[in-house]
Each structure stands twice: as structure tokens, then as C-alpha cells.
Design an enzyme around this catalytic site. Structure first.
Site, PDB file in Angstrom:
ATOM      1  N   HIS A  83      44.695  81.167  91.072  1.00 56.73           N
ATOM      2  CA  HIS A  83      43.402  80.936  90.438  1.00 56.73           C
ATOM      3  C   HIS A  83      42.246  80.875  91.440  1.00 56.73           C
ATOM      4  O   HIS A  83      41.086  80.762  91.041  1.00 56.73           O
ATOM      5  CB  HIS A  83      43.442  79.631  89.630  1.00 56.73           C
ATOM      6  CG  HIS A  83      42.641  79.697  88.366  1.00 56.73           C
ATOM      7  ND1 HIS A  83      41.691  80.655  88.110  1.00 56.73           N
ATOM      8  CD2 HIS A  83      42.650  78.912  87.260  1.00 56.73           C
ATOM      9  CE1 HIS A  83      41.145  80.460  86.930  1.00 56.73           C
ATOM     10  NE2 HIS A  83      41.706  79.403  86.381  1.00 56.73           N
ATOM     11  N   ASP A 121      40.843  85.005  87.873  1.00 59.27           N
ATOM     12  CA  ASP A 121      40.439  84.101  86.804  1.00 59.27           C
ATOM     13  C   ASP A 121      41.236  84.392  85.540  1.00 59.27           C
ATOM     14  O   ASP A 121      42.064  85.315  85.482  1.00 59.27           O
ATOM     15  CB  ASP A 121      38.933  84.196  86.534  1.00 59.27           C
ATOM     16  CG  ASP A 121      38.472  85.615  86.211  1.00 59.27           C
ATOM     17  OD1 ASP A 121      39.315  86.402  85.727  1.00 59.27           O
ATOM     18  OD2 ASP A 121      37.286  85.923  86.432  1.00 59.27           O
TER      19      ASP A 121
END
Length: 441
Positions: A413, A417
Site C-alpha cells: 500500500h 492504492d
């Protein structure tokens, strides 16, 4: 130490097959070494008598260093590390400097104000310096520290004998041999009161049969902990209808093997589909270098594969997007057979840019895979299971038996995204569901 594969710069000696004074023939196996997860046997490039063995088991050696001296005429002579007669040939023609014994260090000889950072957190592509000291840590030192679980702070306390205060490999091994006297020494700097500290809990681990981890299991453990520590993992799930792919494969697997002489498993079909989806979302085919994202030009698909020992290894299908199904089947079957026979080479497991893990082969419905560093995503494929599903037809909704599978994408992450991760795994599922049932083999 000969070149063992693309991008491999060092290897650890596992065992020597010969001793000093033994006779060896050209191409006869001299020693066994380990590079990452693969063990390789190294043959002698000449015939003669072994004059000298310069390293012992567990030593980590750079590619190109002299590891043994062999007298080519077959007779023994006096040993010398500082000067080699013209009649002696080394396994590799690189000069090996004489190593001097180290005195046992004093625990009061040095302290450090460096941050308490694990050595495995440091990138192995550069040299690093410690705050308020003149010590440099090379990638080899970092590798040794990682293997022995020595923190950055502890490394900074080891007396260095190298040029300009640099820490040498021999310094670290001598320190380990001396019992790591600085392991529990306290740093001079005050600790940050807001920092999280791991509690020292005394768990009851119970009693039972003790099984020591083998070398590969230790490396897997280190790699998994490093990955979870480095990448904030997020996992996205989708469900895919593989009925068309399953029916096509079942109808054509016999003809495919008769035509090409290769078994048609689901793996080459999975690799083909994932490579196609990566071309649609190239940023998923990347790695992280500090504040930079490296989007890879080649699409090299790693396949998490179980070895007979139970350990896992990741052979790599190179440039998967450029190969047709026949070539993918050949590549996949060859790598699977090598893994089964423990014959994978260093090149076979290097260069992966994206990894798939077929947890369905173990009967798992789905999984939450750990990212194969330095990649930014890994896809787990669950078991293909027949279930009653509601499908849309020209006559309206109907219940039919369909071959369904769950896909789980774990992604980093920091750079991937939710939109990219979710869109990519949905695209893979779409390609599975849109498989052409009329496709030619």
C-alpha cells in the site's frame, strides 16, 4: 568462486567434498554452495592435488574470490597464502589476501549512538555509515548480520579493523565467535519515549519434539518477516467463473499433449492471463527503491512451488507476455520438474517481477499471500470448486453448476492504492471469465 547465475554476487559454502591433500579430477565436484534458495555443486576446472582450502563451511564468499588452490601436476608442495608458485592454479584466478587472527574485543572499547534499527531493514544495494562514527557496512556485512539476526545498533559496536574504520567480514565472524559481547549493551543516546517497544514476554512454549529449522526454512522465515515489516500489506478479493477455461482445458489436454508432448495444466493458462492483465496495469509490475518506483519493462512471472521437503521456492517464467501457450507449458513443466528434482539453478529463481501462488493445489479456498520482495503485489489462486450459481440467460436468471474460484491479491500500500489493486485483480477475473471456449490449441 565461479559465476553461478545472473545478478548473483556471493554464495555461502555448505560443504567441501574434498580435503587438503586429496586428488581431484577435472569436472569432479569440489564443493556445494548456497545462493539465496538454491544449492549448487561447483566442479573443479583442473585435475590435480588440493593444496589449500581457503574458506570453511558457512563462509559467505563473493563471486570471483579464490576459494581453493590446486597443484596441477598432481603432487603436493608446501602451502603458502602470501605467494603462489607459477605451477599452482586456483579455482578462480583472483588473489586472496592473508587473513589475520583477531584479538577478543573488550566490551568497553566502543559504544554507539546509532538508531536501534534491524540490519535487515537496510537496503543491500549501497554502503552505509553509522552516525558519529567512521564505520561503513557493505552489502556482505548486512547479509551476514541478517543471517545471524544482528541489529544495526549491535553492528555499530563491533571494533572495525578495515581501512578508514570499515567493518570487515572477519571482524563480524570474530565477534560472533567471541559470543557477541555487545549484544545486550545499552546505547548512550536516550530512547524516544514515544517509540513502540516490543514487550519481553515469557511465553510457555510447551514441550515436545524439537526440530531445528533447515537452512532454507530459516531463509524463508527471514524473507517473510522482512516482507511484512517492509510492506504495508492490503489484500483484495474477487470471485471468478472459470467454467469456460475448465471445460476447454478438459476437452483439449489430451490433444495438446499428443501435439506438443507437454502436459497442459492450469498454471500456463494462469500465467498467460496474469501477464495479459499486467500489460493493462503496468504499475503493478514494479518494485520500490527508496522514494522511487521502478516499473519493470519485462513481465517475469514467479510461481510459488512446493518442494518435496515442504519448503517453498519461486521459479520464474521469464518474459511471459511474449510466449504462446505451447512455450508457456514447456517453461512451466520444465521449472516444475526441476523444482521436484531439486535441480533449479540460480537463474531459474531470479528476476521475478510479479508472483502467483496457486493455493488451490493444497485444497485452500483462498489465501492471504505475503509479497515476494522486492515486488509490490502477489496473487493467490484458490481451489476451483463447482457450485450452484445464479447466471443471466436470454430466458432470465437461472441456477447452474459453475466452476468458481476466489482470487486474493496482496499489494504494497506504499505504492499500490486500492483502485489499482482492485482494478488489476478484477481484470484478471474478467479475462478468466471471458476465456474463448472455441480457442485452437
Amino acid at each position: 568462486m565461479p559465476k553461478l547465475g545472473e545478478s548473483i554476487t556471493e554464495a555461502a559454502i555448505i560443504t567441501w567434498f574434498k580435503d587438503v591433500g586429496d586428488t581431484i579430477e577435472e569436472d569432479e565436484m569440489l564443493l556445494e554452495v548456497a545462493t539465496d534458495k538454491v544449492d549448487s555443486e561447483v566442479p573443479s576446472n583442473i585435475s590435480g592435488v588440493i593444496e589449500e582450502i581457503l574458506y570453511k563451511a558457512n563462509d559467505v564468499i563473493k563471486i570471483g574470490e579464490t576459494i581453493a588452490i590446486i597443484k596441477a601436476d598432481g603432487s603436493s608442495s608446501s602451502k603458502s597464502k602470501s605467494k603462489k608458485p607459477d605451477s599452482i592454479s586456483s579455482v578462480v584466478e583472483t588473489h586472496q589476501k592473508q587473513r589475520k587472527p583477531k584479538k577478543k574485543p573488550s566490551i568497553t572499547s566502543r559504544t554507539s549512538t546509532s538508531p536501534s534499527t534491524s540490519a535487515v531493514e537496510i537496503s543491500q544495494s549501497n554502503l552505509f555509515s553509522v552516525s558519529n562514527s567512521n564505520t561503513f557496512f557493505s552489502p556482505l556485512i548486512i547479509s551476514i548480520a541478517k543471517k545471524h539476526h544482528i541489529s544495526f545498533e549491535e553492528l555499530a559496536r563491533i571494533p572495525a579493523t578495515g581501512n578508514k574504520g570499515r567493518l570487515r567480514k572477519s571482524d563480524v565472524f570474530q565477534y560472533i565467535e567471541d559470543g557477541r559481547p555487545y549484544k545486550f549493551a545499552q546505547p548512550v543516546a536516550q530512547k524516544d519515549p514515544t517509540a513502540y517497544h516490543i514487550p519481553q514476554l515469557n511465553f510457555d512454549k510447551g514441550k515436545g519434539k524439537i526440530i531445528e529449522m533447515d537452512r532454507m526454512r530459516k531463509m524463508i522465515a527471514d524473507h517473510m518477516v522482512y516482507s511484512k515489516h517492509t510492506s504495508p500489506h492490503v489484500t483484495a478479493y474477487v470471485e471468478a467463473d472459470l467454467t469456460n477455461m475448465v471445460n476447454w482445458r478438459n476437452a483439449n489436454k489430451t490433444a495438446f499433449q499428443e501435439t506438443y508432448g507437454e502436459r497442459l495444466t492450469f498454471t500456463p493458462l494462469f500465467v498467460e492471463t496474469v501477464a495479459k492483465a499486467i500489460k493493462d496495469f503496468p504499475n503493478i509490475n514494479a518494485s520500490v527503491d527508496g522514494n522511487n518506483i521502478i516499473v519493470k519493462e519485462d513481465i517475469n512471472i514467479g510461481m510459488a512451488t512446493a518442494l518435496p521437503s515442504g519448503n517453498l521456492i519461486v521459479p520464474v517464467v521469464k518474459k511471459a507476455d511474449t510466449k504462446n501457450l505451447k512455450q508457456l507449458a514447456e517453461n512451466v513443466n520444465e521449472l516444475a520438474n526441476k523444482a521436484r528434482d531439486n535441480k533449479l539453478s540460480g537463474d531459474d529463481i531470479k528476476g521475478s517481477t510479479f508472483t502467483i501462488s496457486n493455493v488451490g493445489t493444497f485444497g485452500s479456498v483462498m489465501g492471504t499471500p505475503i509479497i515476494n520482495q522486492p515486488e509490490v503485489a502477489i496473487l493467490a489462486l484458490g481451489i476451483i470448486k463447482k457450485r450452484p450459481e445464479v447466471i443471466e440467460t436470454e430466458d432470465g436468471d437461472e441456477i447452474a453448476i459453475r466452476s468458481m474460484m476466489y482470487l486474493s491479491l496482496s499489494f504494497d500500500h506504499r505504492v499500490v492504492d486500492g483502485f489499482l489493486g482492485g482494478s488489476f485483480v478484477r481484470r484478471v477475473a474478467d479475462y478468466f471469465e471471458q476465456f474463448d471456449i472455441e480457442r485452437d490449441i
